[in-house]
Design an enzyme around this catalytic site. Structure first.
Site, short mmCIF file in Angstrom:
data_model
loop_
_atom_site.label_atom_id
_atom_site.label_comp_id
_atom_site.label_asym_id
_atom_site.label_seq_id
_atom_site.Cartn_x
_atom_site.Cartn_y
_atom_site.Cartn_z
N LYS A 197 21.53 -31.90 18.16
CA LYS A 197 20.77 -32.98 18.79
C LYS A 197 19.98 -32.41 19.96
O LYS A 197 20.57 -31.84 20.89
CB LYS A 197 21.72 -34.08 19.27
CG LYS A 197 21.00 -35.18 20.04
CD LYS A 197 21.90 -36.35 20.35
CE LYS A 197 21.18 -37.38 21.19
NZ LYS A 197 22.03 -38.54 21.51
N ARG A 207 15.68 -45.97 24.40
CA ARG A 207 16.24 -46.28 25.73
C ARG A 207 15.81 -47.67 26.17
O ARG A 207 16.53 -48.34 26.90
CB ARG A 207 15.88 -45.17 26.71
CG ARG A 207 16.61 -43.88 26.32
CD ARG A 207 16.44 -42.71 27.24
NE ARG A 207 17.00 -41.50 26.60
CZ ARG A 207 16.64 -40.26 26.88
NH1 ARG A 207 15.73 -40.04 27.81
NH2 ARG A 207 17.19 -39.26 26.24
N ARG A 220 18.60 -35.11 29.99
CA ARG A 220 19.86 -34.71 29.33
C ARG A 220 19.84 -33.23 28.94
O ARG A 220 20.59 -32.82 28.07
CB ARG A 220 20.07 -35.55 28.07
CG ARG A 220 20.00 -37.04 28.25
CD ARG A 220 20.76 -37.73 27.13
NE ARG A 220 20.49 -39.15 27.02
CZ ARG A 220 20.87 -40.07 27.91
NH1 ARG A 220 21.48 -39.70 29.02
NH2 ARG A 220 20.59 -41.34 27.70
N GLU A 236 25.91 -24.71 17.03
CA GLU A 236 26.42 -26.06 17.31
C GLU A 236 27.01 -26.69 16.05
O GLU A 236 28.08 -27.30 16.08
CB GLU A 236 25.29 -26.97 17.82
CG GLU A 236 24.95 -26.81 19.29
CD GLU A 236 25.94 -27.53 20.20
OE1 GLU A 236 26.94 -28.08 19.71
OE2 GLU A 236 25.70 -27.52 21.42
N LYS A 251 18.89 -34.14 14.65
CA LYS A 251 18.16 -35.21 15.33
C LYS A 251 17.30 -34.63 16.44
O LYS A 251 17.80 -33.82 17.20
CB LYS A 251 19.20 -36.16 15.93
CG LYS A 251 18.61 -37.28 16.74
CD LYS A 251 19.72 -38.07 17.38
CE LYS A 251 19.09 -39.10 18.30
NZ LYS A 251 20.04 -39.75 19.12
N SER A 277 13.69 -43.19 17.19
CA SER A 277 12.86 -44.32 17.64
C SER A 277 11.40 -43.91 17.87
O SER A 277 10.48 -44.64 17.49
CB SER A 277 13.46 -44.92 18.90
OG SER A 277 13.54 -43.96 19.94
N TYR A 316 14.88 -46.59 11.28
CA TYR A 316 14.52 -47.98 11.59
C TYR A 316 13.67 -48.57 10.48
O TYR A 316 13.41 -49.77 10.50
CB TYR A 316 13.81 -48.04 12.96
CG TYR A 316 14.69 -47.46 14.06
CD1 TYR A 316 15.67 -48.23 14.65
CD2 TYR A 316 14.57 -46.12 14.44
CE1 TYR A 316 16.53 -47.69 15.62
CE2 TYR A 316 15.41 -45.57 15.40
CZ TYR A 316 16.38 -46.35 15.98
OH TYR A 316 17.22 -45.81 16.91
C1 PBG Z 1 22.86 -41.54 22.78
C2 PBG Z 1 21.84 -41.72 21.70
C3 PBG Z 1 20.45 -41.67 21.85
C4 PBG Z 1 19.92 -41.92 20.59
C5 PBG Z 1 20.98 -42.13 19.71
N1 PBG Z 1 22.18 -41.99 20.43
C6 PBG Z 1 19.62 -41.49 23.05
C7 PBG Z 1 19.70 -40.29 23.86
O1 PBG Z 1 20.29 -39.28 23.50
O2 PBG Z 1 19.11 -40.35 24.92
C8 PBG Z 1 18.46 -41.96 20.27
C9 PBG Z 1 18.08 -42.60 18.99
C10 PBG Z 1 16.62 -42.88 18.83
O3 PBG Z 1 15.77 -42.49 19.63
O4 PBG Z 1 16.32 -43.55 17.84
N2 PBG Z 1 23.81 -42.57 22.75
#
Ligand code: PBG
Length: 327
Positions: A197, A207, A220, A236, A251, A277, A316
């Protein structure tokens, strides 16, 4: 020349020929639909930057899951948005926390008709928006966060999740969750690891969907991966496999197709790609302007993830594309 000219177009002449020979397929069965449930609202709340997606009430969530199930989508992944946030994100493991209430309602309605996945993280629940416990110096403390992830896993398993999906990128999270589950009689609950990720700018609309702002304009990057690194992604993934992950995920998706293909080569576990997203929002925004055919671009991107090696796609677009493919 003496040789017959190679004619690739012979096999492209008709839709039936093309379908018969397609190397990759896309169907509703490939999808996991991300859904949001928000505590304390009386009606579903549209998410401006994710057109077509909602913060659901428990009731509308269950209806949406049923609709997706009837369309042939086998799974949802649930994100909770609590009414109150605190420093440790305690609503994430509260028995009456919104995700647990929603999971029980989903399980009551759907039983085993649908696979219920629960995103396992703290950022939706913490007042600072980080994925774990924040130390006084602002850094995220790995090992005390693991203890909390274990509690969240148990709460989600007890509420009926079939799969928990840790997304916080703490070291050792899969092992900690596996041992918490096994120690409490939940050996049957599977772990889908957000294994590779990346610290991506493509999570912006998400968010908004979960009302998360990272304190002090932070990011992050001290726990999610650096987009410049591919070998690190494979390390990882190998760690999560060794720790007992049942399935692994890459991801975001389209920007990381090389990672997806490399992970496919490296592991035999089921592999998921998260079309995030921002990837969805880009297509929707261009389509709303009449600049792209949104449906066609969505199909092209989603099938690319299958071609690169994904078995499952979190998207989505799940409902919309399932409707289209079923028609
Ligand atoms: C963290 C999490 C995130 C997403 C899924 N789980 C956000 C992040 O890491 O800041 C993002 C998913 C998306 O953008 O569709 N709980």
């Amino acid at each position: 020349m003496g040789f017959p000219q190679t004619r690739m177009r012979r096999l492209r002449r008709s839709p039936v020929l093309r379908d018969m020979l397609a190397e990759t397929s896309l169907s509703a069965k490939d999808f996991v639909a991300p859904l949001f449930v928000r505590e304390g609202i009386g009606a579903p709340n549209p998410i401006a930057s994710l057109p077509g997606a909602f913060q659901h009430t428990v009731g509308s969530l269950v209806e949406e899951a049923r609709r997706l199930c009837n369309l042939g989508v086998p799974a949802i992944i649930l994100f909770g948005v609590p009414a109150t946030k605190d420093a440790t994100g305690s609503q994430a493991w509260a028995a009456e926390g919104v995700a647990q209430v929603a999971l029980r309602a989903l399980r009551d309605e759907l039983g085993d008709d649908m696979v219920l996945m629960a995103d396992l993280c703290l950022d939706e629940y913490t007042d600072h928006g980080h994925c774990g416990v924040v130390r006084p110096d602002g850094s995220v403390d790995n090992d005390s966060t693991l203890e909390l992830y274990g509690r969240v896993a148990l709460a989600q398993a007890e509420a009926g999740a079939h799969v928990v999906a840790p997304s916080g990128m703490m070291d050792g999270q899969v092992a900690a969750i596996r041992s918490a589950l096994d120690g409490a009689g939940h050996a049957e609950v599977a772990v889908l690891a957000y294994a590779a990720k990346f610290a991506s700018a493509l999570y912006g609309p998400f968010r908004d969907a979960v009302d998360v702002t990272i304190a002090g304009g932070g990011d992050r990057r001290a726990y999610q991966q650096d987009p410049r690194n591919k070998r690190e992604a494979l390390r990882e993934v190998a760690l999560d496999v060794a720790e007992g992950a049942d399935m692994v995920m890459v991801k975001p998706a389209v920007t990381y197709l090389d990672i997806l293909a490399a992970v496919r080569q490296a592991v035999d576990l089921p592999l998921a790609a998260y079309h995030v997203s921002g990837e969805y929002a880009m297509i929707k925004a261009a389509a709303a302007n009449g600049w792209l055919d949104g449906t066609a671009v969505a199909l092209e991107q989603l099938v690319a993830l299958k071609r690169a090696g994904a078995d499952l796609v979190l998207t989505y677009f799940a409902g919309e594309v399932a409707e289209l493919l079923g028609a």
